[in-house]
Design an enzyme around this catalytic site. Structure first.
Site, short mmCIF file in Angstrom:
data_model
loop_
_atom_site.label_atom_id
_atom_site.label_comp_id
_atom_site.label_asym_id
_atom_site.label_seq_id
_atom_site.Cartn_x
_atom_site.Cartn_y
_atom_site.Cartn_z
N GLY A 10 -4.13 -3.43 -18.61
CA GLY A 10 -4.80 -4.01 -17.84
C GLY A 10 -6.12 -3.58 -18.56
CB ALA A 11 -7.80 -3.18 -20.98
N GLY A 14 -12.31 -2.83 -14.56
CA GLY A 14 -11.86 -1.83 -14.00
C GLY A 14 -11.96 -0.11 -14.96
NE ARG A 35 -2.11 -9.75 -14.51
CZ ARG A 35 -2.39 -9.24 -12.86
NH1 ARG A 35 -1.26 -10.51 -12.52
NH2 ARG A 35 -3.23 -8.92 -12.54
CG ASP A 61 2.58 -9.50 -15.45
OD1 ASP A 61 3.17 -8.77 -15.11
OD2 ASP A 61 2.66 -10.40 -14.49
CB SER A 141 -3.72 6.35 -7.10
OG SER A 141 -4.91 6.19 -6.02
CE1 TYR A 154 -2.36 0.89 -6.17
CE2 TYR A 154 -2.89 2.32 -4.09
CZ TYR A 154 -3.08 2.23 -5.16
OH TYR A 154 -4.30 2.67 -6.88
N GLY A 185 -10.19 8.96 -6.62
CA GLY A 185 -10.26 8.81 -5.13
C GLY A 185 -11.20 7.71 -5.10
CG PHE A 191 -8.07 -0.78 -7.14
CD1 PHE A 191 -6.64 -1.21 -7.43
CD2 PHE A 191 -7.58 -0.85 -6.08
CE1 PHE A 191 -5.84 -0.45 -6.87
CE2 PHE A 191 -7.18 -0.18 -4.74
CZ PHE A 191 -5.79 -0.08 -6.09
C1 8X3 Z 1 -7.25 3.59 -5.54
C2 8X3 Z 1 -7.82 4.41 -5.08
O1 8X3 Z 1 -8.63 5.12 -2.44
O2 8X3 Z 1 -7.91 2.94 -3.03
O3 8X3 Z 1 -5.95 3.95 -6.17
O4 8X3 Z 1 -6.05 4.28 -2.95
S1 8X3 Z 1 -7.67 4.34 -2.79
#
Ligand code: 8X3
Length: 256
Positions: A10-11, A14, A35, A61, A141, A154, A185, A191
């Site tokens: 995923g380079a 982000g 990808r 992918d 995360s 997620y 966070g 993203f």
């Molecule tokens: C992403 C961080 O705060 O959008 O992994 O869940 S948050």
């Protein structure tokens, strides 16, 4: 980091892209995966123009196990000897309630965030073991700490990333290999645009009134873990903006 080979999934954007910049600035050789080949080519040109580093591009992918397997097997010579695997590829699509979500989108999220990470780990860790050194850095995360509204699937995938890291650390406890989970966070990257299915305004609103982290802020923690002496295993780092306290509690200044 001059003699290290770092593989980043995923380079192309982000946190992954920021990690590529950070590790290149420290002289590491990079295998960059995503990808989006044109974006990878742009990043490679930028970084090789700036630093005396070797960069190998491996577009795939992470969900496609056969393609991933052939891509890893295609690595020749020293490129096979990966020192650091940064399992960063991950995404979320939508903010639906669990009972209203789109199962096809769940497949994409679960297959990328969990099974993609597992595939990479399965293919790369045995070589590290044979060579007697290696470091797996999984991007988890704050979302994996507790569920929050609209984040059910997620959050579950990121909780899984934490547990898979813990399990791998247990499995490798009698070896020199290290396992780290970095738990970001609020980070302002593309993203959130994907989370809001391309709605840039909605994604931008999320960060109004708060000084969110950047991909570079997270890359610093990733690098810190990788650069620690061999006897030091940074198991986890939870990093959030100063005005964030949990996955759902943050302080945002009134921007009216
Ligand atoms: C992403 C961080 O705060 O959008 O992994 O869940 S948050």
């Amino acid at each position: 980091m001059k003699d290290k080979i770092v593989f980043i999934t995923g380079a192309s954007s982000g946190i992954g892209e920021a990690c590529a910049r950070k590790f290149a600035s420290q002289g590491a050789s990079l295998i960059l995966n995503a990808r989006n080949m044109p974006k990878l080519v742009g990043l490679k040109n930028e970084l090789t123009g700036k630093y005396a580093v070797q960069i190998h591009l491996l577009p795939f992918d992470v969900r496609d196990r056969n393609v991933v397997t052939s891509a890893i097997q295609s690595l020749s010579g020293e490129w096979k000897d990966i020192d650091i695997l940064i399992n960063n590829a991950g995404l979320v699509i939508g903010v639906d309630k669990e009972y209203e979500g789109n199962p096809d989108e769940w497949d994409i999220v679960i297959d990328t965030n969990i099974k993609g990470l597992l595939t990479m780990t399965r293919l790369i860790v045995p070589g590290m073991l044979k060579r007697g050194s290696g470091h797996i850095i999984n991007i988890g995360s704050i979302a994996g700490e507790a569920a929050y509204p609209g984040g059910s699937v997620y959050c579950a995938t990121k909780a899984a990333v934490g547990i898979l890291s813990d399990g791998l650390r247990i499995d490798l406890v009698n070896t020199p290999l290290r396992v780290t989970t970095i738990k970001p966070g609020m980070v302002e990257t593309n993203f959130s645009v994907v989370r809001y299915r391309g709605d840039k305004a909605a994604a931008g609103n999320l960060y109004k009134g708060i000084h969110a982290l950047t991909g570079d802020d997270i890359a610093e923690s990733v690098y810190f873990s990788a650069a620690a002496p061999p006897h030091v295993q940074i198991a986890e780092i939870l990093v959030m903006p100063t005005n964030q306290a949990t996955g759902i509690i943050s302080f945002k200044k009134d921007m009216e």
